[in-house]
Design a protein around this motif. Structure first.
Motif, short mmCIF file in Angstrom:
data_model
loop_
_atom_site.label_atom_id
_atom_site.label_comp_id
_atom_site.label_asym_id
_atom_site.label_seq_id
_atom_site.Cartn_x
_atom_site.Cartn_y
_atom_site.Cartn_z
N ASN A 1 -18.13 -46.43 -62.68
CA ASN A 1 -16.69 -46.58 -62.89
C ASN A 1 -16.09 -45.31 -63.52
N PRO A 2 -16.29 -44.16 -62.87
CA PRO A 2 -15.82 -42.90 -63.47
C PRO A 2 -14.32 -42.71 -63.34
N ARG A 3 -13.76 -42.00 -64.27
CA ARG A 3 -12.37 -41.58 -64.16
C ARG A 3 -12.28 -40.24 -63.44
N LEU A 4 -13.40 -39.48 -63.48
CA LEU A 4 -13.50 -38.23 -62.72
C LEU A 4 -14.83 -38.23 -62.00
N ARG B 1 -9.27 -40.71 -52.74
CA ARG B 1 -8.00 -40.23 -53.31
C ARG B 1 -6.89 -41.24 -53.06
N GLY B 2 -6.86 -41.83 -51.85
CA GLY B 2 -5.85 -42.83 -51.55
C GLY B 2 -5.91 -44.04 -52.47
N ASP B 3 -7.10 -44.31 -53.00
CA ASP B 3 -7.29 -45.42 -53.93
C ASP B 3 -7.05 -44.99 -55.38
N GLY B 4 -6.57 -43.76 -55.56
CA GLY B 4 -6.19 -43.30 -56.90
C GLY B 4 -7.30 -42.63 -57.69
N ARG B 5 -8.42 -42.33 -57.06
CA ARG B 5 -9.51 -41.69 -57.78
C ARG B 5 -9.26 -40.19 -57.92
N THR B 6 -9.86 -39.62 -58.96
CA THR B 6 -9.74 -38.19 -59.22
C THR B 6 -11.08 -37.53 -58.94
N LEU B 7 -11.07 -36.46 -58.14
CA LEU B 7 -12.32 -35.84 -57.72
C LEU B 7 -12.32 -34.34 -58.00
N VAL C 1 -21.63 -37.67 -71.07
CA VAL C 1 -20.57 -37.38 -70.13
C VAL C 1 -20.28 -38.61 -69.26
N ALA C 2 -21.34 -39.29 -68.81
CA ALA C 2 -21.18 -40.50 -68.01
C ALA C 2 -20.47 -41.59 -68.79
#
Length: 259
Positions: A172-175, A201-207, A78-79
């Protein structure tokens, strides 16, 4: 604004003997979104989270990551795919410094390999310096760079939580999946956590956020799914969820025992 669907769960089901802990759950997380998963104790949140991150295997259902089916058979797979998580119970390396804990996260994508690490070849040394630099940057990002050389157990509880987030970001996750990140925090620590989540979130990350603190969830999430007895009882915007009679009943009106 959130982007296209990054992660989709379809008809997710998990049984433990005669107990159905997660029952036909569907959700869709879009790029750049903070997605909340909440529910009363025993609602199935943690089980769902462990299915998504490869600690459990689903009995039914499927996952789509970036539109492609995948089966999370183990956490390291998963990682490698691009999903990182933190844990409800802090899992830092107690004998390592804050900096070293973050460097561990980078090493999962290291190119030098075992032989390069043993021989200490020039390429490996350059990569090690680069990992150290990036780790310091992440400590600065989460607000604890001043504790880089402190053993992790010397940090306050809230700072240890942020250290875990820094280590997860090092992959360096996408989620990024956060499991009860505010658990045990005082009001000041929760405020700092909220600021960090919004910054990501402001930096474009998905959580993906599983959290008991409903106020925090409603204050940061773009979309929320509510579970009760393993089933989805409401989905949508925080405003919609807060007005749902089913959600109000699950949290306030229905004083019942959960498995």
């Amino acid at each position: 604004m959130s982007g296209p669907a990054l992660f989709t769960v379809q008809n997710l089901t998990k049984r433990f003997g005669g107990l159905t802990a997660v029952d036909q759950v569907n959700l869709e997380i879009h790029s750049g979104q903070i997605y909340g998963l909440i529910g009363p104790n025993g609602a199935g949140k943690t089980t769902c989270f462990n299915l998504i991150t490869g600690l459990y295997t689903a009995d039914e259902g499927q996952f789509l990551f970036d539109g492609r089916p995948y089966s999370p058979k183990a956490p390291h797979e998963v990682a490698r795919l691009g999903i990182a998580r933190t844990f409800q119970n802090i899992r830092l390396f107690a004998s390592m410094t804050a900096l070293e804990n973050v460097m561990v996260g980078f090493h999962c994508r290291s190119k030098a390999g075992v032989l390069g690490s043993i021989l200490r070849c020039p390429h490996q040394r350059r990569e090690e310096l680069d990992i150290r630099r990036k780790s310091l940057e992440l400590l600065e990002y989460v607000g604890i760079a001043q504790y880089a050389d402190h053993v992790s157990t010397e940090l306050s509880y809230g700072d240890q939580r942020r250290l875990e987030i820094a280590r997860a970001l090092a992959t360096n996750p996408r989620l990024l999946a956060l499991d009860e990140p505010a658990a045990g925090m005082n009001a000041t620590e929760k405020l700092k956590l909220k600021e960090l989540i919004l910054r990501m979130r402001g930096d474009g990350r998905t959580l993906l956020l599983i959290e008991h603190d409903v106020k925090l969830v409603m204050g940061v999430c773009d979309a929320v799914t509510v579970l009760d007895y393993g089933k989805v009882i409401e989905q949508g915007s925080p405003q919609k969820v807060q007005q749902s009679k089913a959600v109000i009943e699950a949290y306030l009106g229905g004083i019942h025992e959960h498995p």
